[in-house]
Scaffold this active site. Sequence first.
Site, PDB file in Angstrom:
ATOM      1  N   ASP A 141       8.759 -10.103  10.531  1.00  0.00           N
ATOM      2  CA  ASP A 141       8.083 -11.072   9.546  1.00  0.00           C
ATOM      3  C   ASP A 141       7.140 -12.113  10.078  1.00  0.00           C
ATOM      4  O   ASP A 141       6.441 -12.833   9.412  1.00  0.00           O
ATOM      5  CB  ASP A 141       9.267 -11.476   8.640  1.00  0.00           C
ATOM      6  N   TYR A 173      -4.778 -10.612   9.867  1.00  0.00           N
ATOM      7  CA  TYR A 173      -5.482  -9.944   8.917  1.00  0.00           C
ATOM      8  C   TYR A 173      -7.044 -10.527   9.221  1.00  0.00           C
ATOM      9  O   TYR A 173      -7.765  -9.734   8.985  1.00  0.00           O
ATOM     10  CB  TYR A 173      -5.101 -10.894   7.744  1.00  0.00           C
ATOM     11  N   GLU A 222       0.641  -1.080  -0.125  1.00  0.00           N
ATOM     12  CA  GLU A 222      -0.045   0.103   0.050  1.00  0.00           C
ATOM     13  C   GLU A 222       0.862   1.273   0.004  1.00  0.00           C
ATOM     14  O   GLU A 222       0.463   2.301   0.658  1.00  0.00           O
ATOM     15  CB  GLU A 222      -0.945   0.043   1.333  1.00  0.00           C
ATOM     16  N   GLU A 248      -3.806  -4.470   9.437  1.00  0.00           N
ATOM     17  CA  GLU A 248      -4.111  -5.353   8.426  1.00  0.00           C
ATOM     18  C   GLU A 248      -5.658  -5.892   8.828  1.00  0.00           C
ATOM     19  O   GLU A 248      -6.412  -5.840   7.649  1.00  0.00           O
ATOM     20  CB  GLU A 248      -3.352  -6.398   8.538  1.00  0.00           C
ATOM     21  N   HIS A 292      -8.239  -3.967  -1.025  1.00  0.00           N
ATOM     22  CA  HIS A 292      -7.334  -4.093   0.216  1.00  0.00           C
ATOM     23  C   HIS A 292      -6.271  -2.885   0.087  1.00  0.00           C
ATOM     24  O   HIS A 292      -6.316  -2.161   1.272  1.00  0.00           O
ATOM     25  CB  HIS A 292      -6.704  -5.502  -0.020  1.00  0.00           C
ATOM     26  N   GLU A 293      -5.574  -2.802  -1.053  1.00  0.00           N
ATOM     27  CA  GLU A 293      -4.370  -1.852  -0.803  1.00  0.00           C
ATOM     28  C   GLU A 293      -4.995  -0.612  -0.802  1.00  0.00           C
ATOM     29  O   GLU A 293      -4.427   0.557  -0.068  1.00  0.00           O
ATOM     30  CB  GLU A 293      -3.531  -1.891  -2.061  1.00  0.00           C
ATOM     31  N   HIS A 309      -6.105   0.709   2.468  1.00  0.00           N
ATOM     32  CA  HIS A 309      -4.800   0.929   3.711  1.00  0.00           C
ATOM     33  C   HIS A 309      -4.671   2.457   3.503  1.00  0.00           C
ATOM     34  O   HIS A 309      -4.005   2.948   4.571  1.00  0.00           O
ATOM     35  CB  HIS A 309      -3.591   0.230   3.242  1.00  0.00           C
TER      36      HIS A 309
HETATM   37  N1  BES Z   1       1.071  -4.457   3.957  1.00  0.00           N
HETATM   38  C1  BES Z   1       0.838  -5.682   3.212  1.00  0.00           C
HETATM   39  C2  BES Z   1       2.046  -6.249   2.690  1.00  0.00           C
HETATM   40  C3  BES Z   1       3.175  -6.603   3.741  1.00  0.00           C
HETATM   41  C4  BES Z   1       2.895  -6.947   5.020  1.00  0.00           C
HETATM   42  C5  BES Z   1       4.395  -6.462   3.520  1.00  0.00           C
HETATM   43  C6  BES Z   1       3.892  -7.084   5.990  1.00  0.00           C
HETATM   44  C7  BES Z   1       5.566  -6.563   4.147  1.00  0.00           C
HETATM   45  C8  BES Z   1       5.320  -6.862   5.702  1.00  0.00           C
HETATM   46  C9  BES Z   1      -0.379  -5.648   1.995  1.00  0.00           C
HETATM   47  O1  BES Z   1      -1.252  -4.558   2.405  1.00  0.00           O
HETATM   48  C10 BES Z   1      -0.867  -6.832   1.938  1.00  0.00           C
HETATM   49  O2  BES Z   1      -1.503  -7.014   2.946  1.00  0.00           O
HETATM   50  N2  BES Z   1      -0.794  -7.605   1.004  1.00  0.00           N
HETATM   51  C11 BES Z   1      -1.460  -8.992   0.767  1.00  0.00           C
HETATM   52  C12 BES Z   1      -2.547  -8.765  -0.112  1.00  0.00           C
HETATM   53  C13 BES Z   1      -3.805  -8.839   0.578  1.00  0.00           C
HETATM   54  C14 BES Z   1      -4.993  -8.766  -0.358  1.00  0.00           C
HETATM   55  C15 BES Z   1      -4.112  -9.576   1.926  1.00  0.00           C
HETATM   56  C16 BES Z   1      -0.499  -9.974   0.287  1.00  0.00           C
HETATM   57  O3  BES Z   1       0.464  -9.280  -0.476  1.00  0.00           O
HETATM   58  O4  BES Z   1      -0.538 -11.029   0.310  1.00  0.00           O
HETATM   59 ZN    ZN Z   2      -2.578  -5.347   3.747  1.00  0.00          ZN
END
Ligand code: BES
Ligand code: ZN
Length: 638
Positions: free
Chosen positions: A407, A415, A305, A352, A329-330, A333
């Site tokens: 991580d 989520y 995002e 999330e 989703h993005e 954010h």
């Molecule tokens: N912000 C996240 C991606 C992220 C989280 C990157 C933590 C690094 C550390 C992004 O908004 C996200 O949640 N992406 C998901 C997709 C979403 C539709 C659930 C993904 O990349 O899987």
């Molecule tokens: Zn996200």
Amino acid sequence: MRAAINRTRSIAAALACVFLWLAGVSCSSEAEPDPIPNVREDHHSYSNPNQIRVTRVELDLDVSFERTSLEGSATLVLKREGTGGELILDTRDLNIKSVDAAGPSGEFASVDFELGDSDAILGASLTIALSPNAERVRIDYSTSPSASGLQWLGPAQTAGKKHPFLFTQSQAIHARSWIPLQDSPGVRVTYAATIRTPKELFAVMSAEMEAQQPSDAATPGEYRFQMPQPIPSYLIALAVGDIEFQAMSERTGVYAEPSIVERAAKEFEDTEAMMQAVEKLYGPYQWQRYDILVLPPSFPFGGMENPRLTFATPTILAGDKSLVSLVAHELAHSWSGNLVTNATWRDFWLNEGFTVYLENRIQEAVFGRERAEMEASLEVQELEEELKELEPRDQVLHVDLKGRDPDEGFTLVPYVKGMLLLRSLEKAVGRDRFDTFLRSYFDHFSFQSITTEDFLDYFSRYLLSANPEVAEKVPVEDWLLKPGLPHDAVLPSSNAFERVEAVASRWYGGGIELAEIPSGQWTTQEWLRFLRTLPEQLEADRMNELDKAFSLSESGNSEILHQWLLMSVRNSYAPAYPKVEEFLSSVGRRKFLKPLYTELAKTADGKQRALAIYKKARPLYHPIAAATIDETLGVAPE
Ligand code: BES
Ligand code: ZN
């Protein structure tokens, strides 16, 4: 009336207790809610914003594809918060050449600095000695070719195959691998950047493009950006490549490689409608433009995002808009996460969980309730699967990540469990009241970084005091602190899915032929449910039958193909093996890679194949994805 007030008070007191408990302070009945020490402490940053706070970052960087390095300087604008004379920054694998500081005169002079020992998770601190009147520091530096937040792609890894490509991924703590700064989501900065690119390459950032001297065949490019709103460091983003733009509406558009941009603009054409749907619910969009950058397939996430410019995987270009919940989703954010930000990675569920809730509301507003419920139901099914594997300590929303890589908090718990908590609250107070609450929450905390305690405090003052019955219906403290799903969880349901499940079991039980299944009108979500409903163990002839009838090995939909390949590995369905290899060698999205490699590694023969594929594919993966798969396969990082 009195009783109601008393009950409200005792609920508020009970919540204050949870609030203290979260902060590690024991709670007796007469405890006053004192200011809580260290509640915002970020275990994932060396920085000391409570002494000296960085408020602005000014970048001046050359992009060198020959040396796979960013080279130049970062100038940090400082604000004194305490009395200390040292500025502590986060870095990882940076080559620091010199540090200068300037006071009110604006004149820079060299100052002493010390780079600490490097920690595997946190990187190295950079301590800079400052005189009391220092207002800015300038760090001259270059990044390492192995910077964890950068991926340098050769032309072969792009769609056009002619030019190299670079992109950053700063979340959670990778900004420090390309900028020396206070890399904590509790510190917000405005930023400006001047980026010089090689000939024919275009630069974009999570900021407003101020000026550009476009590069062409003869001249290198120079691009200037401004981000006037204060954002956390994990949202600073840059991409450089053969990138074109196509507008979708006044304020939305797509950036992508030339051969992709038109297809992407078509796929995402509902973005403006999505924006209007959220604005109606939760207030105006605060970032002027919303553009989407479609990256090459090695992008390790589905989406990121970055403000004004979401980064997205090309694997959502299904051709039928069926995977655009990722855009919802993005985009969401822009409120939950970018406007109101988790203060530490412990509070990640605030980013999330709220975003998955909003994502689903957007999908409902734009595509209808049926589709939104199907999507939510698939998410919950995935959470339930994951909960079977997760340790109890990782099943809680307020997760303790001290001493761990942030991580490790990247599971479906923040989520989907987060989303389910908000659904429970919605159900308890009614949608209208809950929407009013959310809107005021975004308004109240806009451009701030907040903790779970801040949320609880606001929740109890705003929502609970007016609706004391909520405390009985929704055990918020259980949601935050206990593993698993509380009993009040409202699980999404879908009639369409019930029908799909019924035909799946009738076919498996021998009651009908595949040809009799009314799959012609199935959506991607129904296909996914169908495949996930089938027994884990399927005989070779049943796999064959499925593949023959539905050409699953040839699916152009990344989610369906991934699900099918997973089943193929699990059931040793050899005809799909070449596809497995092709998929693992061309897609770098971690969500797809990890389950496939995990499934392969379950048998001796599969593990051999996994290692052989990985050996060739690893150089194509992003450092973040490679680190995950190193662990999955138990191979030592190079
Ligand atoms: N912000 C996240 C991606 C992220 C989280 C990157 C933590 C690094 C550390 C992004 O908004 C996200 O949640 N992406 C998901 C997709 C979403 C539709 C659930 C993904 O990349 O899987
Ligand atoms: Zn996200």
